[in-house]
Design an enzyme around this catalytic site. Structure first.
Site, PDB file in Angstrom:
ATOM      1  N   LYS A  58      -2.300  13.155   7.865  1.00  9.35           N
ATOM      2  CA  LYS A  58      -2.199  12.062   8.692  1.00  9.35           C
ATOM      3  C   LYS A  58      -0.809  11.667   8.526  1.00  9.35           C
ATOM      4  O   LYS A  58      -0.110  11.543   7.590  1.00  9.35           O
ATOM      5  CB  LYS A  58      -2.991  10.732   8.474  1.00  9.35           C
ATOM      6  CG  LYS A  58      -2.680   9.684   9.161  1.00  9.35           C
ATOM      7  CD  LYS A  58      -3.012   9.774  10.502  1.00  9.35           C
ATOM      8  CE  LYS A  58      -2.870   8.468  11.338  1.00  9.35           C
ATOM      9  NZ  LYS A  58      -4.002   7.400  10.921  1.00  9.35           N
ATOM     10  N   ILE A  59      -0.078  11.266   9.529  1.00  8.45           N
ATOM     11  CA  ILE A  59       1.386  10.988   9.541  1.00  8.45           C
ATOM     12  C   ILE A  59       1.668   9.689  10.518  1.00  8.45           C
ATOM     13  O   ILE A  59       0.973   9.648  11.483  1.00  8.45           O
ATOM     14  CB  ILE A  59       2.436  11.991   9.607  1.00  8.45           C
ATOM     15  CG1 ILE A  59       2.409  12.651  11.112  1.00  8.45           C
ATOM     16  CG2 ILE A  59       2.425  12.997   8.677  1.00  8.45           C
ATOM     17  CD1 ILE A  59       3.554  13.187  11.545  1.00  8.45           C
ATOM     18  N   SER A  60       2.523   9.163  10.236  1.00  9.33           N
ATOM     19  CA  SER A  60       2.935   8.135  11.327  1.00  9.33           C
ATOM     20  C   SER A  60       4.011   9.010  12.360  1.00  9.33           C
ATOM     21  O   SER A  60       4.737   9.594  11.837  1.00  9.33           O
ATOM     22  CB  SER A  60       4.038   6.852  10.677  1.00  9.33           C
ATOM     23  OG  SER A  60       3.346   6.119  10.029  1.00  9.33           O
ATOM     24  N   THR A 109       5.762   4.043  12.006  1.00  8.85           N
ATOM     25  CA  THR A 109       6.149   3.800  13.472  1.00  8.85           C
ATOM     26  C   THR A 109       6.174   2.134  13.479  1.00  8.85           C
ATOM     27  O   THR A 109       6.799   1.627  14.325  1.00  8.85           O
ATOM     28  CB  THR A 109       4.631   4.070  14.016  1.00  8.85           C
ATOM     29  OG1 THR A 109       4.456   5.471  14.046  1.00  8.85           O
ATOM     30  CG2 THR A 109       5.104   4.010  15.714  1.00  8.85           C
ATOM     31  N   ALA A 110       5.529   1.306  12.519  1.00 11.53           N
ATOM     32  CA  ALA A 110       5.507  -0.123  12.705  1.00 11.53           C
ATOM     33  C   ALA A 110       7.146  -0.525  12.386  1.00 11.53           C
ATOM     34  O   ALA A 110       7.569  -1.416  13.089  1.00 11.53           O
ATOM     35  CB  ALA A 110       4.835  -0.664  11.509  1.00 11.53           C
ATOM     36  N   HIS A 148      -3.583  -1.768  11.161  1.00  4.85           N
ATOM     37  CA  HIS A 148      -4.635  -1.407  10.500  1.00  4.85           C
ATOM     38  C   HIS A 148      -5.670  -2.621  10.879  1.00  4.85           C
ATOM     39  O   HIS A 148      -5.467  -3.383  11.814  1.00  4.85           O
ATOM     40  CB  HIS A 148      -4.941  -0.770   9.270  1.00  4.85           C
ATOM     41  CG  HIS A 148      -3.985   0.286   9.166  1.00  4.85           C
ATOM     42  ND1 HIS A 148      -4.191   1.511  10.166  1.00  4.85           N
ATOM     43  CD2 HIS A 148      -3.355   0.895   8.314  1.00  4.85           C
ATOM     44  CE1 HIS A 148      -3.480   2.367   9.551  1.00  4.85           C
ATOM     45  NE2 HIS A 148      -2.745   2.057   8.435  1.00  4.85           N
TER      46      HIS A 148
END
Length: 272
Positions: A58-60, A109-110, A148
């Site tokens: 999983k990645i941003s 991404t945030a 999240h």
């Protein structure tokens, strides 16, 4: 088909919900086997940025351009949608200037969204995502960017909303916001990448068709154990784009990443 694949995902309910069936033998895995690890999103981003990164992770989405030469984006497994963006919050009633902001990681991404819409905020400190709300509440930061489960629980910490970064993105682009995706190492054979993409799709489909089966696994790894919060989290972040990005999802990823050619999975990006 191959040795055990080093798989890395987050402990968040959307990931554990999507991956539960393939990790716990509820669907055929087409000869694939896994050695799985659970990591915070910034650890996941750093992992694929290292020379000895995992096979699948999983990645941003914000980190995809930096790793696209070594990792291929898969069609399944994305957290992407509308109304699911990051929240910039501060202590309730505080009207002092926002200078120091806690973020869930520089590669997330945030952070990219904060830079996009609040470029004047330059004092940004990475903090474990599950600890940001409490850190802002006690005054360690002027504000924080929540991801999240945090978007559902921040009011418990006497915090208020400053800006919904996802809503700003949607108004600016008209597209759903890409948060995170699943990538596979380009060192893996194309057939392995293709097979894993299909298996993950089947795992997500199984989870959506049998939504209660995964609950013990999800609760085992969740930072927030309240069933209502878990249900809201899954409903928001697991959707039709998780099964397949589709053309709109691919357009959204291109808009965020600046990658002009987003052929997926076992096909190399940039035609190389």
């Amino acid at each position: 088909m191959t040795d055990r694949l080093r798989l890395r995902i987050s402990p968040c309910p959307n990931d554990t919900f999507m991956f539960e069936a393939l990790l716990n033998g509820r669907i055929p895995t087409q000869g694939l086997a896994f050695e799985v690890g659970f990591q915070d999103i910034e650890e996941l981003n750093e992992g694929v940025s290292s020379p000895d990164g995992p096979d699948i992770s999983k990645i941003s989405y914000a980190v995809l351009p930096a790793v696209v030469d070594r990792y291929a984006l898969l069609d399944s497994g994305s957290a992407l949608g509308r109304g699911n963006g990051q929240l910039l919050v501060r202590r309730r009633g505080d009207r002092s200037p926002i200078r120091r902001v806690a973020i869930p990681g520089e590669l997330t991404t945030a952070n990219a969204m904060l830079l996009r819409f609040f470029p004047s905020i330059v004092d940004r400190t990475p903090v474990l995502f599950s600890e940001i709300a409490a850190a802002v509440e006690r005054g360690a930061f002027d504000a924080g960017v929540l991801i999240h489960e945090g978007r559902f629980t921040y009011e418990r910490h006497n915090l208020e909303l400053v800006a919904d970064l996802g809503a700003l993105w949607e108004r600016q682009t008209g597209l759903p916001l890409p948060l995170g995706g699943i990538v596979a190492s380009r060192e893996l054979p194309a057939e392995v990448r293709r097979t894993f993409d299909r298996v993950l799709h089947d795992s997500i489909a199984y989870a959506l068709e049998h939504p209660t089966v995964s609950r013990p696994f999800v609760r085992e790894h969740a930072r927030e154990l309240d069933d209502e919060v878990i249900d809201r989290h899954i409903a928001l972040f697991v959707n039709r784009y998780s099964l397949t990005l589709g053309e709109e999802g691919r357009r959204a990823v291109r808009e965020l990443t600046g990658l002009p050619d987003l052929r997926l999975g076992w096909e190399p990006l940039h035609g190389s």
